[in-house]
Motif scaffolding. Structure first.
Motif, PDB file in Angstrom:
ATOM      1  N   LYS A 114      19.697  79.700  37.929  1.00 24.56           N
ATOM      2  CA  LYS A 114      19.620  79.882  39.260  1.00 24.56           C
ATOM      3  C   LYS A 114      20.554  80.038  40.713  1.00 24.56           C
ATOM      4  O   LYS A 114      20.062  80.703  41.778  1.00 24.56           O
ATOM      5  N   LEU A 137      28.976  70.181  29.949  1.00 25.36           N
ATOM      6  CA  LEU A 137      28.762  71.832  30.236  1.00 25.36           C
ATOM      7  C   LEU A 137      28.040  73.083  29.681  1.00 25.36           C
ATOM      8  O   LEU A 137      26.670  73.107  30.144  1.00 25.36           O
ATOM      9  N   ASP A 154      29.227  74.514  40.929  1.00 25.82           N
ATOM     10  CA  ASP A 154      28.037  73.887  40.125  1.00 25.82           C
ATOM     11  C   ASP A 154      28.330  73.358  38.470  1.00 25.82           C
ATOM     12  O   ASP A 154      28.830  71.812  37.366  1.00 25.82           O
ATOM     13  N   ALA A 184      20.810  76.481  32.583  1.00 20.73           N
ATOM     14  CA  ALA A 184      19.956  76.863  34.086  1.00 20.73           C
ATOM     15  C   ALA A 184      21.212  76.992  35.418  1.00 20.73           C
ATOM     16  O   ALA A 184      20.305  77.374  36.380  1.00 20.73           O
ATOM     17  N   LEU A 185      21.825  76.642  35.842  1.00 22.39           N
ATOM     18  CA  LEU A 185      22.966  76.753  36.903  1.00 22.39           C
ATOM     19  C   LEU A 185      22.847  78.086  36.226  1.00 22.39           C
ATOM     20  O   LEU A 185      22.672  78.973  38.057  1.00 22.39           O
ATOM     21  N   SER A 218      25.146  72.506  27.813  1.00 16.26           N
ATOM     22  CA  SER A 218      24.139  72.200  27.964  1.00 16.26           C
ATOM     23  C   SER A 218      23.809  72.822  29.424  1.00 16.26           C
ATOM     24  O   SER A 218      22.423  72.984  29.671  1.00 16.26           O
ATOM     25  N   HIS A 219      24.309  72.240  30.442  1.00 15.01           N
ATOM     26  CA  HIS A 219      24.111  72.619  31.726  1.00 15.01           C
ATOM     27  C   HIS A 219      24.417  74.952  32.061  1.00 15.01           C
ATOM     28  O   HIS A 219      23.152  74.793  32.680  1.00 15.01           O
ATOM     29  N   ALA A 279      29.217  70.293  36.387  1.00 16.49           N
ATOM     30  CA  ALA A 279      28.405  69.456  35.127  1.00 16.49           C
ATOM     31  C   ALA A 279      29.408  69.690  33.746  1.00 16.49           C
ATOM     32  O   ALA A 279      29.477  69.630  32.816  1.00 16.49           O
TER      33      ALA A 279
END
Length: 282
Positions: free
Chosen positions: A231, A221, A213, A227-228, A223-224, A217
């Motif tokens: 998760k 990376l 993941d 959340a990753l 900013s994501h 991204a």
């Protein structure tokens, strides 16, 4: 194979060695430890393995007293692997007085991840490794120390310590040794029940999924990534794990990554009463 119980006995055993190759362990040896020994042998003129369960790196609620001690089996494995010297000090040999002088890791590296969830751990590790290094390498022009990459952050702490103290030691990191199904070998795997052993592979699978993941991204990376990571931790927690962290970090210093950085994914989580760690370069 020589067994040395005291620092004096160890130094006598190493008196003719110019370049020891050293593998520090806490015993309860498995195939991963033996791989380190086998890789250490051609690196020096005498292969030394320490067996010492270091009280300083255990928190009060952790498993110091119950940590598996398998002396006879360990010695048999080391002899078969061609180890030359086993350094197996008693606690009073290595710490004849209270160890009030300690080595503290750089907080930027030592107080994150494992250091956050196990406060004081890297002080205990750095202190015992420095003392073992001084026992093995005193008076030597050079030496080699071999560590497994499963303890990725520990390897980085030790390398930084060796570099900043200008110790004449080359630190080699060896890829994690895994079971056929991919589970990282660990002395603490022996704590797992049959059901837990089957489930334990989910930690490495979760880390690999997080790594995929993160690569997907990569252009955004920073900013994501929160959340990753959330998760990945939620998915593992839903399977009954108590997760400490599943995270993607910059490979060279374990800080938050940016686009273009070489990355490592690391995790620590408890399954039942057993805490497991793992990591992968991605």
């Amino acid at each position: 194979m020589i067994i040395a119980r005291s620092i004096d006995e160890l130094r006598q055993a190493l008196s003719a060695s110019q370049r020891p190759a050293f593998v520090p362990t806490m015993g309860n040896l498995h195939a991963g430890h033996i791989k380190l020994v086998e890789l250490a042998k051609p690196q020096g003129d005498c292969t030394v393995v320490s067996i010492f369960v270091n009280r300083l790196q255990f928190l009060p609620h952790e498993d110091f007293d119950s940590y598996p001690r398998t002396w006879e089996a360990d010695c048999a494995k080391l002899q078969a692997a061609g180890c030359d010297v086993v350094f197996a000090p008693r606690e009073t040999d290595l710490y004849p007085e209270a160890q009030t002088v300690k080595v503290h890791a750089d907080p930027a590296l030592g107080d994150i991840l494992e250091g956050e969830f196990r406060p004081g751990f890297f002080t205990g590790v750095s202190t015992v490794v420095m003392k073992l290094f001084m026992s093995v390498f005193a008076g030597k022009a050079q030496g080699v120390a071999v560590f497994g990459k499963k303890d990725y952050q520990q390897l980085m702490v030790i390398r930084q310590m060796v570099r900043q103290f200008a110790l004449p030691i080359t630190v080699l990191g060896v890829d994690t040794c895994r079971a056929e199904d991919g589970l990282a070998l660990s002395s603490r795997n022996g704590y797992l029940s049959e059901r837990e052993r089957a489930e334990a592979l989910q930690l490495s699978l979760a880390l690999r999924a997080l790594g995929r993941d993160a690569l997907a991204a990569a252009d955004a990376l920073a900013s994501h990534l929160p959340a990753l990571e959330a998760k990945a931790m939620t998915a593992l927690s839903q399977r009954g794990w108590q997760t400490d962290y599943l995270t993607v970090r910059r490979r060279n210093d374990l800080q938050a990554p940016q686009a273009g950085d070489a990355l490592v994914v690391l995790g620590a989580a408890k399954l039942g009463t057993t805490r497991l760690i793992d990591n992968f370069d991605i």
